[in-house]
Write a protein that holds these residues in place. Structure first.
Motif, PDB file in Angstrom:
ATOM      1  N   LYS A  68      20.542  74.945  19.111  1.00 43.58           N
ATOM      2  CA  LYS A  68      21.503  75.756  20.170  1.00 43.58           C
ATOM      3  C   LYS A  68      23.095  75.997  19.831  1.00 43.58           C
ATOM      4  N   LEU A  69      23.397  75.308  19.691  1.00 40.33           N
ATOM      5  CA  LEU A  69      25.029  75.325  18.860  1.00 40.33           C
ATOM      6  C   LEU A  69      24.989  76.736  17.859  1.00 40.33           C
ATOM      7  N   LEU A  70      23.731  76.234  17.025  1.00 44.65           N
ATOM      8  CA  LEU A  70      23.793  77.593  15.432  1.00 44.65           C
ATOM      9  C   LEU A  70      23.366  78.458  16.510  1.00 44.65           C
ATOM     10  N   VAL A  71      22.715  78.798  17.230  1.00 44.55           N
ATOM     11  CA  VAL A  71      22.237  80.288  18.437  1.00 44.55           C
ATOM     12  C   VAL A  71      23.497  80.764  18.742  1.00 44.55           C
ATOM     13  N   PHE A  72      23.800  80.223  19.175  1.00 46.60           N
ATOM     14  CA  PHE A  72      24.934  80.870  20.857  1.00 46.60           C
ATOM     15  C   PHE A  72      26.742  80.939  19.495  1.00 46.60           C
ATOM     16  N   SER A  73      26.334  80.073  18.601  1.00 44.93           N
ATOM     17  CA  SER A  73      27.238  80.356  17.744  1.00 44.93           C
ATOM     18  C   SER A  73      27.992  81.655  17.319  1.00 44.93           C
ATOM     19  N   ALA A  74      26.426  82.218  16.870  1.00 50.28           N
ATOM     20  CA  ALA A  74      26.528  83.137  15.655  1.00 50.28           C
ATOM     21  C   ALA A  74      26.106  84.399  17.237  1.00 50.28           C
ATOM     22  N   LEU A  75      25.200  84.711  18.257  1.00 54.38           N
ATOM     23  CA  LEU A  75      25.512  85.608  18.963  1.00 54.38           C
ATOM     24  C   LEU A  75      26.826  85.527  20.181  1.00 54.38           C
ATOM     25  N   LEU A  76      27.525  84.546  20.019  1.00 53.11           N
ATOM     26  CA  LEU A  76      29.039  84.751  20.247  1.00 53.11           C
ATOM     27  C   LEU A  76      29.985  85.610  19.819  1.00 53.11           C
ATOM     28  N   LEU A  77      29.758  85.217  18.276  1.00 56.91           N
ATOM     29  CA  LEU A  77      30.946  85.823  17.474  1.00 56.91           C
ATOM     30  C   LEU A  77      30.068  87.189  17.096  1.00 56.91           C
ATOM     31  N   LEU A  78      28.347  88.193  17.034  1.00 59.39           N
ATOM     32  CA  LEU A  78      28.043  89.388  17.128  1.00 59.39           C
ATOM     33  C   LEU A  78      28.051  90.291  18.016  1.00 59.39           C
ATOM     34  N   MET A  79      28.286  89.498  19.157  1.00 55.90           N
ATOM     35  CA  MET A  79      28.919  90.031  20.423  1.00 55.90           C
ATOM     36  C   MET A  79      29.784  90.795  20.061  1.00 55.90           C
ATOM     37  N   ASP A  80      31.170  90.180  19.674  1.00 52.52           N
ATOM     38  CA  ASP A  80      32.472  90.083  19.485  1.00 52.52           C
ATOM     39  C   ASP A  80      32.736  91.430  18.695  1.00 52.52           C
ATOM     40  N   MET A  81      31.532  91.343  17.627  1.00 51.02           N
ATOM     41  CA  MET A  81      31.207  92.731  16.689  1.00 51.02           C
ATOM     42  C   MET A  81      30.746  93.701  17.043  1.00 51.02           C
ATOM     43  N   GLY A  82      30.151  93.232  18.282  1.00 52.64           N
ATOM     44  CA  GLY A  82      28.859  94.617  18.679  1.00 52.64           C
ATOM     45  C   GLY A  82      27.653  94.786  18.503  1.00 52.64           C
ATOM     46  N   TYR A  83      27.581  94.057  18.405  1.00 46.90           N
ATOM     47  CA  TYR A  83      25.786  94.009  17.453  1.00 46.90           C
ATOM     48  C   TYR A  83      24.478  93.601  18.699  1.00 46.90           C
ATOM     49  N   VAL A  84      25.227  91.991  19.016  1.00 43.73           N
ATOM     50  CA  VAL A  84      25.087  92.144  20.364  1.00 43.73           C
ATOM     51  C   VAL A  84      25.292  92.471  21.772  1.00 43.73           C
ATOM     52  N   ASN A  85      24.182  92.602  22.116  1.00 42.64           N
ATOM     53  CA  ASN A  85      24.538  92.967  24.128  1.00 42.64           C
ATOM     54  C   ASN A  85      24.725  92.453  24.746  1.00 42.64           C
ATOM     55  N   LEU A  86      25.750  92.404  25.484  1.00 46.70           N
ATOM     56  CA  LEU A  86      26.444  91.267  26.558  1.00 46.70           C
ATOM     57  C   LEU A  86      25.102  90.530  27.282  1.00 46.70           C
ATOM     58  N   TRP A  87      24.480  91.492  27.754  1.00 49.45           N
ATOM     59  CA  TRP A  87      23.367  90.735  28.852  1.00 49.45           C
ATOM     60  C   TRP A  87      22.168  90.513  27.825  1.00 49.45           C
ATOM     61  N   PHE A  88      22.290  90.322  26.566  1.00 50.23           N
ATOM     62  CA  PHE A  88      21.317  89.484  25.908  1.00 50.23           C
ATOM     63  C   PHE A  88      21.688  88.077  25.563  1.00 50.23           C
ATOM     64  N   VAL A  89      23.006  88.113  25.692  1.00 52.38           N
ATOM     65  CA  VAL A  89      23.555  86.748  26.166  1.00 52.38           C
ATOM     66  C   VAL A  89      23.471  85.708  27.123  1.00 52.38           C
ATOM     67  N   PHE A  90      24.198  86.484  28.030  1.00 50.60           N
ATOM     68  CA  PHE A  90      23.983  86.241  29.712  1.00 50.60           C
ATOM     69  C   PHE A  90      22.068  85.618  30.020  1.00 50.60           C
ATOM     70  N   ILE A  91      21.134  86.270  29.216  1.00 52.97           N
ATOM     71  CA  ILE A  91      19.965  85.618  29.921  1.00 52.97           C
ATOM     72  C   ILE A  91      19.359  84.762  29.020  1.00 52.97           C
TER      73      ILE A  91
END
Length: 212
Positions: A93-116
């Motif tokens: 979980k730490l590995l997945v969310f560390s990348a998800l949050l940074l990539l969301m900040d960079m505009g690569y991952v949609n906010l709603w995907f991270v939320f789900i």
């Protein structure tokens, strides 16, 4: 001398099995990955560092692969421990969310995907705590493991896309980079679908615990 003490004398590693050591190393290097990726784009958003970006990508690939390594070591050496069962999902979980949050900040991952994905993890974790109180262990099933694997591959795709974009910043974005980004988007959508389906499956399989 007790049986436990005798076992220790014979070289029993206790919780520090090779599998658990690999898991701990994965957790230790997650902040290193985050620092590399953050520094690669935070210094100058118009000129990201391809060296740091590729270093972050390669480190993330290695950390993702160690998820299979520790599982193989634990099973092949017959050293499956309660500590490992507790720590391995946390590392994932730490590995997945560390990348998800940074990539969301960079505009690569949609906010709603991270939320789900985040909501699903909270629900399943809460369900496991309730089941544990009832004396029932809910292990990760094949669908949940597939969700984690697809998510990690999608994140690796985004990281490679960013690294290549940084490399070709002066000459424009190539068709290969655009295609890679499309593939990463498709994988992330598949990961979100698997996230929802596996979450519903967990809830359905544990309906007796929830309603009791």
């Amino acid at each position: 001398m007790s049986q436990q003490q005798s076992s220790r004398r014979e070289g029993d590693p206790g919780i520090w099995t090779p599998a658990n050591i690999v898991t701990c190393v994965r957790i230790v290097f997650i902040p290193v990955f985050m620092i590399l990726l953050y520094l690669s784009y935070s210094g100058d958003s118009t000129a990201p560092s391809p060296v740091l970006a590729f270093a972050a990508f390669l480190l993330y690939v290695v950390l993702s692969l160690t998820d299979k390594v520790d599982g193989y070591l634990a099973r092949s050496r017959h050293e499956i421990t309660d500590f490992g069962k507790f720590l391995d999902p946390i590392a994932d979980k730490l590995l997945v969310f560390s990348a998800l949050l940074l990539l969301m900040d960079m505009g690569y991952v949609n906010l709603w995907f991270v939320f789900i994905i985040l909501v699903r993890e909270f629900l399943v974790s809460a369900l496991r705590m309730v089941a544990s109180a009832a004396g029932v262990v809910i292990a990760a099933d094949k669908l949940g493991k597939a969700k984690t694997a697809v998510t990690m591959v999608a994140l690796c795709g985004y990281l490679l896309t960013f690294a290549l974009t940084a490399l070709f910043a002066g000459s424009g974005v190539s068709g290969l980079v655009l295609m890679l980004n499309i593939v990463a988007d498709a994988l992330m959508i598949a990961a979100v679908v698997l996230t929802v389906v596996s979450g519903v499956q967990y809830l359905w399989n544990s309906r007796d615990i929830i309603t009791s």
